[in-house]
Design an enzyme around this catalytic site. Structure first.
Site, PDB file in Angstrom:
ATOM      1  N   CYS A 327       0.854  -1.189   0.000  1.00 57.93           N
ATOM      2  CA  CYS A 327       0.000   0.000   0.000  1.00 57.93           C
ATOM      3  C   CYS A 327       0.886   1.233   0.000  1.00 57.93           C
ATOM      4  CB  CYS A 327      -0.912   0.037   1.221  1.00 57.93           C
ATOM      5  SG  CYS A 327      -2.137  -1.274   1.274  1.00 57.93           S
ATOM      6  N   THR A 330       0.208   9.149   0.188  1.00 57.08           N
ATOM      7  CA  THR A 330       0.667  10.470   0.597  1.00 57.08           C
ATOM      8  C   THR A 330      -0.538  11.180   1.190  1.00 57.08           C
ATOM      9  OG1 THR A 330       2.279  10.550  -1.199  1.00 57.08           O
ATOM     10  CG2 THR A 330       1.733  12.623  -0.133  1.00 57.08           C
ATOM     11  N   GLU A 361       1.895  -4.022  -5.590  1.00 55.15           N
ATOM     12  CA  GLU A 361       0.786  -4.979  -5.544  1.00 55.15           C
ATOM     13  C   GLU A 361      -0.419  -4.431  -6.301  1.00 55.15           C
ATOM     14  OE1 GLU A 361      -2.269  -6.607  -2.188  1.00 55.15           O
ATOM     15  OE2 GLU A 361      -0.195  -6.292  -1.578  1.00 55.15           O
TER      16      GLU A 361
END
Length: 467
Positions: A327, A330, A361
């Site tokens: 994951c 910002t 991912e």
């Protein structure tokens, strides 16, 4: 088979949505599509929930509930709406005064319980959908520019049946991003988040405890990420909190930018709070409080008060698919400042130290995919511009530590693949070269590899027992 019916023909008529005008907001129900004022525009939106504005209490939860009773006009309603053809992050509660009564309202279709012949129709529709989408190049035919296609399916969330048990197992063994879009269709439950000197409006639902839902402001300590429902509790915590940086090892520092590495197994509370916070801004992230299989890399900015969190990315301790990132986020108050690029570059610097290619991912969020496409294109074009002679996709992968699939994805988005004299070539157009020249003139935040003080962790079977 009944008389008068044919194979593949539904027994009943196809339900049609009802479009009409209403004189009062109490006539609409959940599932209606009405027009609302938004940013000096009139936009169509679907109503997902209705509540009493004064009591903040949901009045109608399903489309089958009876219409609202407000003939005397004493109750003022609020509608939770999703604007049609806009991202879910814009969903919000709006007062009934923003609803345009002069515009038509589309009421939802009534459920058709007749299923006669539906099975045949469904099979026929599936066959039709299978044949739609253009021709497919055969294995023996040469792939010309007309037949070369790049499949984006690996970069988007797949559709299909969803099993929570399988999803939990997938989370424990293959990452932390959900594979089902239906699992993320819940309403936002937070109105505002305050972190330090910033107030941020959440984008999506996050499973904070129910007592923290729908409060005016959720206060979050930007150092330990503990959360509080009112300013008095938050001020009391800040007076006692001694933490001035994320609770991990500082592995990178240059100027005022630092990275901290945190083991999810050793700092569970901090990492769980981080996942709760990130779920406010990531639509496709699942959260099962299972942070043990991950390492978290926190990007911070230092000042006289401490190290303030800017964003983070997580990484599996042991990835069967060679993912170098699970994951990435910002925080909104630091977006559009180049920090997303810093996070992506840092993940590949770790892959460079490990001497193995890596990939994020899948699926990526919409903003994540845009950031990665931009980063891949910038690095690949920069490398191609500096190379004299020929270079293969495998050589590009060895130099950049991108996977060949990601390199092909970036090249197809640049429209840089051409078919010439019986083989595929990489050709940079004038538009791409001009964009690269403009990119070079701008100042960009970059990671200095010499400032990275990190050794890849090797975990024993006992440490990976939870997987």
């Amino acid at each position: 088979m009944g008389a008068g019916s044919r194979p593949g023909t539904p027994g009943g008529t196809k339900p049609e949505a009802t479009v009409t005008t209403v004189s009062s907001s109490s006539q609409v129900t959940i599932g209606c599509k009405a027009f609302f004022e938004k940013d000096n525009e009139i936009r169509q939106a679907e109503i997902l929930s209705i509540r009493d504005k004064a009591q903040k209490r949901n009045i109608q939860r399903t489309a089958e509930d009876a219409p609202l009773d407000n003939d005397d006009g004493k109750v003022e309603y609020e509608f939770y709406v999703h604007y049609v053809e806009f991202n879910k992050r814009l969903d919000e509660w709006v007062p009934e005064t923003r609803m345009r009564m002069d515009k038509p309202v589309t009421f939802p279709k009534k459920k058709n319980k007749s299923t006669h012949g539906g099975q045949h129709q469904s099979s026929r529709d599936k066959r039709r959908k299978t044949n739609v989408g253009g021709s497919v190049a055969s294995a023996n035919s040469p792939q010309t520019p007309d037949t070369v296609r790049h499949d984006d399916a690996a970069y988007t969330a797949p559709q299909g049946t969803f099993s929570k048990e399988k999803e939990i197992e997938k989370l424990r063994t293959q990452g932390s991003m959900t594979q089902s879009t239906s699992e993320v269709a819940r309403m936002k439950n937070l109105n505002m988040i305050e972190m330090g000197k910033f107030q941020v409006e959440p984008w999506y639902f996050s499973p904070y405890p129910i007592e923290y839902s729908y409060i005016p402001i959720l206060y979050i300590c930007e150092f330990c990420l503990c959360f509080y429902s009112n300013r008095t509790q938050y001020a009391r915590h800040r007076a006692k909190c001694t933490l001035q940086h994320p609770p991990g090892n500082e592995i990178y520092r240059k100027d005022d930018i630092s990275f901290f590495e945190i083991d999810g197994r050793r700092q569970k509370i901090y990492c769980r709070n981080l996942c709760l916070l990130s779920k406010c801004f990531l639509d496709h992230k699942t959260l099962y409080y299972d942070v043990d299989p991950f390492l978290f890399y926190i990007l911070t900015k230092r000042d006289e008060k401490g190290f303030h969190i800017i964003g983070y990315f997580s990484k599996e301790k042991e990835s069967a698919d060679n993912y170098n990132l699970a994951c990435i986020l910002t925080l909104p108050q630091y977006q559009r400042m180049g920090f997303g690029r810093v996070l992506i570059q840092f993940s590949y610097e770790l892959s460079r130290v490990e001497r193995k290619v890596g990939s994020p991912e899948k699926p990526l969020s919409d903003l994540g995919l845009l950031s990665y496409r931009t980063y891949w294109a910038e690095i690949i074009v920069e490398l191609l511009m500096s190379v004299d002679g020929e270079i293969s996709i495998e050589e590009l992968s060895q130099r950049t530590f991108f996977t060949t699939q990601d390199i092909m994805h970036a090249l197809f988005n640049l429209d840089a693949i051409r078919y010439y004299h019986g083989q595929h070539c990489i050709v940079l157009s004038e538009r791409v070269v001009e964009a690269y020249e403009r990119f070079k003139k701008k100042k960009h935040r970059k990671i200095d590899p010499s400032c990275l003080k990190w050794t890849p962790k090797v975990f024993t079977q006992a440490e990976l027992r939870y997987i």
